[in-house]
Design an enzyme around this catalytic site. Sequence first.
Site, mmCIF file in Angstrom:
data_model
loop_
_atom_site.group_PDB
_atom_site.id
_atom_site.type_symbol
_atom_site.label_atom_id
_atom_site.label_comp_id
_atom_site.label_asym_id
_atom_site.label_seq_id
_atom_site.Cartn_x
_atom_site.Cartn_y
_atom_site.Cartn_z
ATOM 1 N N GLY A 187 49.920 34.882 45.256
ATOM 2 C CA GLY A 187 48.695 35.693 45.299
ATOM 3 C C GLY A 187 47.472 34.936 44.819
ATOM 4 C CD GLU A 190 42.053 36.784 49.601
ATOM 5 O OE1 GLU A 190 42.607 37.605 50.352
ATOM 6 O OE2 GLU A 190 41.556 37.090 48.500
ATOM 7 C CG ASP A 201 34.678 31.686 46.691
ATOM 8 O OD1 ASP A 201 34.507 32.919 46.657
ATOM 9 O OD2 ASP A 201 34.848 30.989 45.671
ATOM 10 C CE LYS A 205 33.134 32.154 43.300
ATOM 11 N NZ LYS A 205 34.480 31.637 43.103
ATOM 12 N N GLY A 302 40.513 36.816 38.495
ATOM 13 C CA GLY A 302 41.575 37.631 37.900
ATOM 14 C C GLY A 302 41.024 38.965 37.441
HETATM 15 N N1 NAP Z 1 39.772 39.230 42.498
HETATM 16 C C1 NAP Z 1 39.092 38.432 41.694
HETATM 17 O O1 NAP Z 1 39.657 37.790 40.798
HETATM 18 C C2 NAP Z 1 37.597 38.329 41.832
HETATM 19 C C3 NAP Z 1 36.863 37.484 40.958
HETATM 20 C C4 NAP Z 1 35.469 37.423 41.046
HETATM 21 C C5 NAP Z 1 34.840 38.163 42.034
HETATM 22 N N2 NAP Z 1 35.581 38.937 42.895
HETATM 23 C C6 NAP Z 1 34.870 39.709 43.911
HETATM 24 O O2 NAP Z 1 35.087 41.087 43.657
HETATM 25 C C7 NAP Z 1 35.132 41.816 44.888
HETATM 26 C C8 NAP Z 1 36.419 42.628 44.948
HETATM 27 O O3 NAP Z 1 37.549 41.808 44.826
HETATM 28 P P1 NAP Z 1 39.003 42.459 44.603
HETATM 29 O O4 NAP Z 1 39.937 41.294 44.503
HETATM 30 O O5 NAP Z 1 38.991 43.457 43.532
HETATM 31 O O6 NAP Z 1 39.224 43.194 46.016
HETATM 32 P P2 NAP Z 1 40.387 44.184 46.437
HETATM 33 O O7 NAP Z 1 41.539 44.091 45.507
HETATM 34 O O8 NAP Z 1 40.621 43.978 47.895
HETATM 35 O O9 NAP Z 1 39.749 45.655 46.225
HETATM 36 C C9 NAP Z 1 38.758 46.178 47.040
HETATM 37 C C10 NAP Z 1 38.544 47.640 46.712
HETATM 38 O O10 NAP Z 1 37.419 48.096 47.430
HETATM 39 C C11 NAP Z 1 37.757 49.235 48.209
HETATM 40 N N3 NAP Z 1 37.046 49.110 49.476
HETATM 41 C C12 NAP Z 1 36.981 48.043 50.298
HETATM 42 N N4 NAP Z 1 36.232 48.315 51.379
HETATM 43 C C13 NAP Z 1 35.829 49.596 51.233
HETATM 44 C C14 NAP Z 1 35.023 50.456 52.008
HETATM 45 N N5 NAP Z 1 34.501 50.064 53.182
HETATM 46 N N6 NAP Z 1 34.794 51.710 51.557
HETATM 47 C C15 NAP Z 1 35.324 52.133 50.396
HETATM 48 N N7 NAP Z 1 36.088 51.348 49.586
HETATM 49 C C16 NAP Z 1 36.321 50.102 50.014
HETATM 50 C C17 NAP Z 1 39.244 49.187 48.404
HETATM 51 O O11 NAP Z 1 39.709 50.514 48.645
HETATM 52 P P3 NAP Z 1 41.269 50.847 48.869
HETATM 53 O O12 NAP Z 1 41.893 50.614 47.524
HETATM 54 O O13 NAP Z 1 41.329 52.282 49.276
HETATM 55 O O14 NAP Z 1 41.747 49.896 49.918
HETATM 56 C C18 NAP Z 1 39.715 48.563 47.086
HETATM 57 O O15 NAP Z 1 39.882 49.564 46.119
HETATM 58 C C19 NAP Z 1 34.961 40.769 45.988
HETATM 59 O O16 NAP Z 1 33.609 40.683 46.330
HETATM 60 C C20 NAP Z 1 35.407 39.476 45.321
HETATM 61 O O17 NAP Z 1 34.796 38.330 45.896
HETATM 62 C C21 NAP Z 1 36.924 39.036 42.803
#
Ligand code: NAP
Length: 429
Positions: A187, A190, A201, A205, A302
């Site tokens: 994980g 992607e 990405d 940034k 994370g």
């Molecule tokens: N993951 C990391 O470590 C990390 C670190 C820094 C920044 N980020 C940034 O944070 C953001 C989110 O990352 P993530 O890893 O948390 O993503 P994720 O696990 O895919 O979660 C996305 C969430 O957004 C909801 N969502 C997506 N599209 C939607 C829509 N059109 N309408 C309503 N809800 C919607 C999803 O709903 P459902 O649950 O119903 O599918 C889910 O709850 C991204 O921009 C990423 O670049 C992430």
Amino acid sequence: MKVVNVALLGIGNVGTGVYRILTENAADIKHREGLDIRIKKILVRNMNKKRDLEIDKNLYTEDFEDIINDDEIDIVAEFMGGVDPARDYIVKSLQKGKTVVTANKEVLAKHWPDFEQAAKGTGAGLYFEASVAGGIPIIRALTESLQANNIDSIMGIINGTTNYILTEMSEKDASYDDVLKEAQRQGLAEPDPANDVEGYDAAYKLSILASLAFHSRVHVENIFVEGITKINAQDITWAKELGYTIKLLAIGKKNGTVIEARVHPALIKQTHPLASVRGAYNAIFLHGHALGNFMLYGKGAGEMPTASAIVSDIIYASHITEHKFSTFENTYKKPSAITFNTDWASEYFIHLKVKDKPGVLSKISGLFGNNGVSIASMMQKQTEDDVTGIVPLVFITHETSELSMKKAIEQIKEIGDVVEVASLLRVID
Ligand SMILES: NC(=O)c1ccc[n+]([C@@H]2O[C@H](COP(=O)([O-])OP(=O)(O)OC[C@H]3O[C@@H](n4cnc5c(N)ncnc54)[C@H](OP(=O)(O)O)[C@@H]3O)[C@@H](O)[C@H]2O)c1
């Protein structure tokens, strides 16, 4: 006590961490900050999806209108990811006077001017600490702690996936494909890894970081981007023998009115502070005229590290009565006073596969010389290819311009006995 109502747009990885901190640390936040931060709504795509957290079902909505039309919501925290509909939701929230906190580097890098214009219109705040390097507080450092400095260089390892891949390749002598598959299994990458491994990405940034550091908008289109997909285990081994490690670096430099911004893999001296950043960790190393060298290191992604930055933004924004905006004109236009340099100077690591014949080396050296490229060292390495009569030559050059190097390489490719330019990597001291 001040009550702050927050809506979460998304509750995936980041949202889950934010929910956890805001609920589990609520008493501490009340005690230390004097803030009663309440989660009022959570936007998701699918309300019936099974989730790890036990959350009151009444908080969920699939309709953004429920959030935008709720006048009690003060802050909208976005972590849905992607551009659409995030862009629209952020603009509408700001236009309604709701402060926005986002982790979404892509939408910010691409649409920052729209957001800033909407925020200025209503006096709402726009905060994005989590958008660069996850939990590392580099945005606040740039905007609140380093204002006394003229920053002339900023260099970072700001993509954890690629740093994990390169670290594993280096420490386990593993191939790119094998490590990528393992990263996907864990994980850490992607299913479609292009955004990370192709460098986009990191470019989003860098666009944000360089704009703040240099007080001038650095658009993604002004950033040179090259990913790590061509890095092979052999180059990593040879780089190590030469005292270097290979990293995907995001580099911004400013000299007077000239800015250069680039994301590419590079050999970096093993003694450089960034060389010791292993695995999924991130670090940002910058130079300010008053402070000198400075580095921040930590978890760049994370659930909890990223949520740490989001909650910090929510708390910070809740205390502010007058929000601040960019120190520069934040528009879609290239800043008129700035030139973007694409012919930067660098040392190079070049790996050529050539036929093992007399005279080949002198032809190559001649073409380097004709283009002003000066060789610092050359090694003829032994590999199993030797039985086929093809041998690898590895060169390290003195500092040379990007365009001179490109010209030399184009001409070297035309030499009949040069089979392949296997690698061309920049070297950072
Ligand atoms: N993951 C990391 O470590 C990390 C670190 C820094 C920044 N980020 C940034 O944070 C953001 C989110 O990352 P993530 O890893 O948390 O993503 P994720 O696990 O895919 O979660 C996305 C969430 O957004 C909801 N969502 C997506 N599209 C939607 C829509 N059109 N309408 C309503 N809800 C919607 C999803 O709903 P459902 O649950 O119903 O599918 C889910 O709850 C991204 O921009 C990423 O670049 C992430």
